[in-house]
Design an enzyme around this catalytic site. Sequence first.
Site, mmCIF file in Angstrom:
data_model
loop_
_atom_site.group_PDB
_atom_site.id
_atom_site.type_symbol
_atom_site.label_atom_id
_atom_site.label_comp_id
_atom_site.label_asym_id
_atom_site.label_seq_id
_atom_site.Cartn_x
_atom_site.Cartn_y
_atom_site.Cartn_z
ATOM 1 N N ASP A 76 5.201 0.387 2.953
ATOM 2 C CA ASP A 76 5.513 -0.834 2.845
ATOM 3 C C ASP A 76 5.322 -1.651 1.851
ATOM 4 O OD1 ASP A 76 5.017 0.574 5.344
ATOM 5 O OD2 ASP A 76 3.376 -1.570 6.736
ATOM 6 N N ASP A 118 0.897 3.973 7.222
ATOM 7 C CA ASP A 118 0.591 2.722 7.547
ATOM 8 C C ASP A 118 1.509 3.385 8.619
ATOM 9 O OD1 ASP A 118 -0.214 1.576 5.329
ATOM 10 O OD2 ASP A 118 0.426 -0.442 5.861
ATOM 11 N N LYS A 119 2.711 4.207 8.858
ATOM 12 C CA LYS A 119 3.423 3.781 9.968
ATOM 13 C C LYS A 119 3.752 5.449 9.968
ATOM 14 C CE LYS A 119 4.553 -0.659 10.104
ATOM 15 N NZ LYS A 119 3.644 -0.851 8.153
ATOM 16 N N CYS A 189 -4.003 3.104 -0.782
ATOM 17 C CA CYS A 189 -4.371 1.563 -0.703
ATOM 18 C C CYS A 189 -5.328 1.569 -0.502
ATOM 19 C CB CYS A 189 -3.559 0.715 -0.732
ATOM 20 S SG CYS A 189 -1.845 0.863 -1.765
ATOM 21 N N SER A 466 -0.274 -7.537 6.735
ATOM 22 C CA SER A 466 -0.546 -6.270 6.292
ATOM 23 C C SER A 466 -2.182 -6.148 6.092
ATOM 24 C CB SER A 466 -0.845 -6.786 4.592
ATOM 25 O OG SER A 466 -1.146 -5.372 4.075
#
Length: 570
Positions: A76, A118-119, A189, A466
């Site tokens: 992202d 994330d996805k 992250c 986020s």
Amino acid sequence: MIRKWNEEALDHRNALLYAMGVTEEEARRPVIGIVSAWNEMNPGHFGFQQVLAEIKEEIYRGGALPRVLPVTGVCDGICSNTEGDRYTLPSRDLVSSEVETVAELNRLDGMILLASCDKVVPGMLMGALRVNIPAVLFTGGYMPPGNYQGNMLTLTHTKQAYAAYRQGSMERETYKEIVKHACPAPGVCPFMGTANTMCALAEILGFSPDGNASVRAGSAEWKAMAKEAGAKIVELVKQEIRPLDVLTMGSFRNVIRYVMATGGSTNTLLHLPAIGMQGGFSVTPELFDEISREIPVISAIYPNHPRYTMQEFSQAGGLSAVLKELAGAGKLETDTRGMFGTMEEKIGKAENRNAEVIHKVSEPISRQGGLAVLQGNIGTQSAVLKFSAVDPKLQWFCGPARVFDSQDEGWEAILRDEIKAGDVVVIRYEGPKGAPGMPHLETFMAAVLGKGLGSEIALITDGRFSGATGGIAIGHVAPEAYDGGNIALIRDGDWIEIDIEKRALNVKVSEEELAERRKGFVPLVKAGTGFLKLYRENTSSAHEGATVYVQRSESVPEKPACERRDAYGK
């Protein structure tokens, strides 16, 4: 065996495998796909190349045939604050389609899924549940936090620094140094954002090795877990244990409890329902809010804490230590199990090594969970707030609306100091259909925080955030503006009230006035071609997970019976 073949089809496949050096003996083995999202644009996935050979070796040693199959793996952060961000959420459903396709087309007997971000993690799990063959998921571990002049840094600090630089409170050279030092090595992250929340989701649902969600990328411990995952998938294929053999509704409730206890990502309200749908489980915003009222926050890392990151969390005992604290207080379903063992076994091996990082349930950071689901005449279905990242004193906020039809407009306005303390910023037409694609509004809120206005300005949007977003940021407003939700009817100067304790979100406009405004409503239609056009036409609302794979109970008109005719149609 997992897959059934007729002789002709199997021989036809084998002829093609022989072309790549596969022997007759190897062709008789069960085929296990290493479904890998490794690529050179995603630091969260970059490290998988270190362990690919070891995973293949473990699978081969166990008596199966490993085959590497690449799929999409977006980061992202690469496209943040660009038009590309509109593709990130739709990419989740794309990944799920790729997993389904490579598994079914290649007639895989099992899969080890390699993903971190994330996805990609939720997309892979969605595909795995639809296919329902033996599957495990190995995640990439967290990157260490950055450091500049003794200050902890993460990727999100770069956006805050840019706002400070534009404001004139930071030198350009300092801003550039922060950019250079924010991400020191590959990995996820290191804040409690969506990626680390999704890695935890995968482990709690039982797809990942014990400790995988809170281990440092590239470490010896992480590499050992990769080999464990490779050996486990062979075992599961031989025993024919499938995901839906072990998953229960309790597994999903335990994920929500963990997310509440750690202030996890608001995006969980998009991903967990979408995953659940694929296996017939109903995970609703109402369930999130019910559990939020029962589970306290007992661990806080950035953005919920100013200094602690995944590094401190891991050293304190990580995910399993949080689950152990919840279980000890009777706030976890300990009879669940997964591909790597039972919840009781996981808790039995856990140890809380730092009560400052992972608190006792009796000594919580906050008495309610980290996410709240709000409703009112804005968000008549739902809206979501990560209030573990909000100043605890701010349980109520009221101010005049400043309305924008895109994040770009709002971002430029905050940089030009056109938004003032006390304003309630409304950014709409950024939902699943309106954007289309529901980009995250991290950039706007980072600018707010960078200007020191995190407790002075509120944001309401039908877009998303986020997981590292802080401040009074309310997203996922449903119905969205594109679908005619009341967020589309708000005007500059309307007073908006946010009451977190009461879970209320309202614009101070009468129903009669809203009805009058609706008479002139015409949705803003933003450009969306190709994949985004398909997504807009088929996706559900954020309230239902923003997925094209939503389960709809639509009635099908009964077809009239055909008249019997002969072979010539007479």
